[in-house]
Each structure stands twice: as C-alpha cells, then as structure tokens.
Design a protein around this motif. Structure first.
Motif, short mmCIF file in Angstrom:
data_model
loop_
_atom_site.label_atom_id
_atom_site.label_comp_id
_atom_site.label_asym_id
_atom_site.label_seq_id
_atom_site.Cartn_x
_atom_site.Cartn_y
_atom_site.Cartn_z
N PHE A 7 0.81 -1.22 0.00
CA PHE A 7 0.00 0.00 0.00
C PHE A 7 0.84 1.26 0.00
O PHE A 7 1.82 1.38 0.75
N ASP A 8 0.39 2.23 -0.77
CA ASP A 8 0.75 3.63 -0.55
C ASP A 8 0.10 4.05 0.78
O ASP A 8 -0.88 3.44 1.21
N ALA A 9 0.63 5.09 1.42
CA ALA A 9 0.08 5.51 2.72
C ALA A 9 -0.85 6.72 2.61
O ALA A 9 -2.06 6.61 2.83
N ASP A 10 -0.25 7.86 2.27
CA ASP A 10 -0.99 9.12 2.35
C ASP A 10 -2.10 9.20 1.31
O ASP A 10 -1.87 9.01 0.11
N GLN A 11 -3.28 9.47 1.76
CA GLN A 11 -4.50 9.59 0.95
C GLN A 11 -4.96 8.25 0.38
O GLN A 11 -5.93 8.20 -0.37
N THR A 12 -4.24 7.17 0.70
CA THR A 12 -4.72 5.83 0.34
C THR A 12 -5.26 5.16 1.60
O THR A 12 -6.45 4.84 1.68
N LEU A 13 -4.39 4.97 2.60
CA LEU A 13 -4.83 4.41 3.89
C LEU A 13 -5.10 5.50 4.91
O LEU A 13 -5.93 5.34 5.81
N GLY A 176 -2.77 2.31 -4.58
CA GLY A 176 -2.45 3.70 -4.30
C GLY A 176 -3.41 4.67 -4.95
O GLY A 176 -4.16 4.31 -5.86
N ASP A 177 -3.37 5.91 -4.45
CA ASP A 177 -4.31 6.93 -4.94
C ASP A 177 -3.71 7.79 -6.05
O ASP A 177 -4.43 8.57 -6.66
N SER A 178 -2.40 7.69 -6.28
CA SER A 178 -1.78 8.54 -7.29
C SER A 178 -1.60 7.78 -8.59
O SER A 178 -0.90 6.76 -8.64
N HIS A 181 2.24 8.31 -9.61
CA HIS A 181 3.29 7.83 -8.71
C HIS A 181 3.06 6.39 -8.24
O HIS A 181 4.01 5.73 -7.81
N ASP A 182 1.82 5.94 -8.28
CA ASP A 182 1.50 4.60 -7.78
C ASP A 182 1.17 3.64 -8.94
O ASP A 182 1.80 2.60 -9.08
N VAL A 183 0.19 4.01 -9.73
CA VAL A 183 -0.33 3.05 -10.71
C VAL A 183 0.63 2.87 -11.89
O VAL A 183 1.05 1.74 -12.20
MG LIG Z 1 -0.83 8.80 -1.79
#
Ligand SMILES: [Mg+2]
Length: 228
Positions: A7-13, A176-178, A181-183
């Motif tokens: 998991f990404d952290a910020d704004q995801t979890l 992740g939410d980005s 940066h994530d997907v």
């Molecule tokens: Mg994030």
C-alpha cells in the motif's frame, strides 16, 4: 498467484490532508499561546510557503520540505529562532492527528487473512504512529537508507525485494491513490495495480490499472478477483 498486497500511505490508507490542516491550526494556536507578543501565524501563509517549498524542491523528502517551509513562515512573524522547537511541535501533531480512513482497517483485516501486507510510502507517516501498528510484514519509507522515491523503478524493485517475490512481480498488488506515482510506475515494474479513486475521477487510461475502487471497502473483492 498473488501473495502480497502493498500500500501507498498518504490519501490511500491515511487521511493525511486532514491531519495537515489540523496540525497547522494547532501550530498557530501554540504560537499564540507561547508567543503572545508576536504577530499571528497565518494558515494562508503556512499553506503558501509549503506550496512554494514543494515547487522549489520536489525531489526532497517531505519532512525536509515541510521544515524549510515552516522556517519561512516562522521568519515572517519574527520567530525564526524558535524553528527547531515549533517544527517538532508541528511534526508531532501531524503524526498524532493522522488516522486511517474509516474503510482502511476493515480492508486490511480482511486482506491480512490471506495475503502478506506491505506499506511503501514516499512520505513520513509512520505506520505505528498513525493507527496502523502491527499491520504490515514490511514497511518502506523513501529517502531512508537511500531508497529512491516513487515513481523511480528502484522504489518498486525494493517493494518486490521486501515482498520476497519468487515467481515474478505479478504476485504483488500495489494499491495507491496517485495515478502517476503509484499506478503507472508500479505497472511498469510488473506489479498488479489497484487505483484508489476516492474522488471518482475519470480513469486516465483504462488499460493501465488492473482494478479501480472508489472505496477501500471494495478492495478485498477487487484483490480476490485478481488473485483468482
Ligand atoms: Mg498517496
């Protein structure tokens, strides 16, 4: 076979944005209490200084960027000398006020019954300080021990190494939410991806994410379908 969900952290979890807003207000109140003779620290200035610092040094770690922004804001009101103490106050408040989203803990509990869980962030939200202690088999923080931040391929290589992949990168799902940066970079590294699209935005490129969820309540089913 999917074995691991990272998991990404910020704004995801974690609802980090709300924590930053609340910590900013606490800092302003603390300055008013502790330095009643100095001009008020303004939320708008703190925000503007943070935005400017991010634009000036997007590659730096978040704590450094925030610290430099706080120095600028405190200098505006003649409190540059108190930067060390007040930035520690801010960072402590920021961690204490950072909580998981309401849908996060249940999703982690369900997924943890079947999959190894990991935490891999560019930020400085420590899992154990933000309501997520003991949830993860591994935690990776960019900028620590030389770990390059997302979207660098090295970041995702580190996720795969921490997950102990045996068969290949597709055994790890990154959530992740980005999009940028994530997907996109996780997919480029061969991982499966889930985009957390809480705002219900248009999916930029429908072929890139393996699944899209608007809430983590939908995540266990989405991951199970990828693992089937
Ligand atoms: Mg994030």
């Amino acid at each position: 076979m999917v074995t691991t969900v990272a998991f990404d952290a910020d704004q995801t979890l974690l609802d980090t944005r709300r924590a930053i807003e609340a910590a900013t207000l606490e800092l302003c109140a603390q300055v008013a209490r502790q330095y009643p003779g100095s001009p008020a620290l303004e939320v708008a200035d703190l925000h503007a200084d943070a935005v400017a610092a991010w634009e000036a040094m997007p590659e730096r770690d978040v704590r450094t960027v925030r610290s430099i922004a706080l120095a600028r804001s405190l200098g505006r009101v003649g409190l540059g000398h108190a930067h060390g103490e007040l930035s520690e106050y801010y960072f402590a408040a920021r961690q204490r006020l950072t909580h998981p989203y309401a849908d996060a803990v249940s999703a982690l509990s369900q997924l943890g019954e079947r999959f190894v869980l990991g935490y891999a962030t560019n930020g400085n939200s420590r899992a154990e300080l933000c309501g997520l202690a003991g949830r993860f088999a591994f935690e990776l923080y960019a900028h620590e021990r030389g770990l390059a931040p997302k979207p660098a391929p090295e970041f995702y290589a580190a996720v795969l190494a921490a997950a102990g992949v045996v068969t290949g990168p597709e055994q790890v799902v990154y959530v992740g939410d980005s999009w940028s940066h994530d997907v996109v970079p996780a997919r480029a590294a061969g991982l499966r991806t889930v985009w957390v699209n809480r705002g219900g935005s248009t999916v930029p490129d429908p072929g890139v994410a393996d699944a899209v969820v608007v809430s983590l309540a939908d995540l266990p089913a989405a991951v199970r379908s990828l693992a089937a």
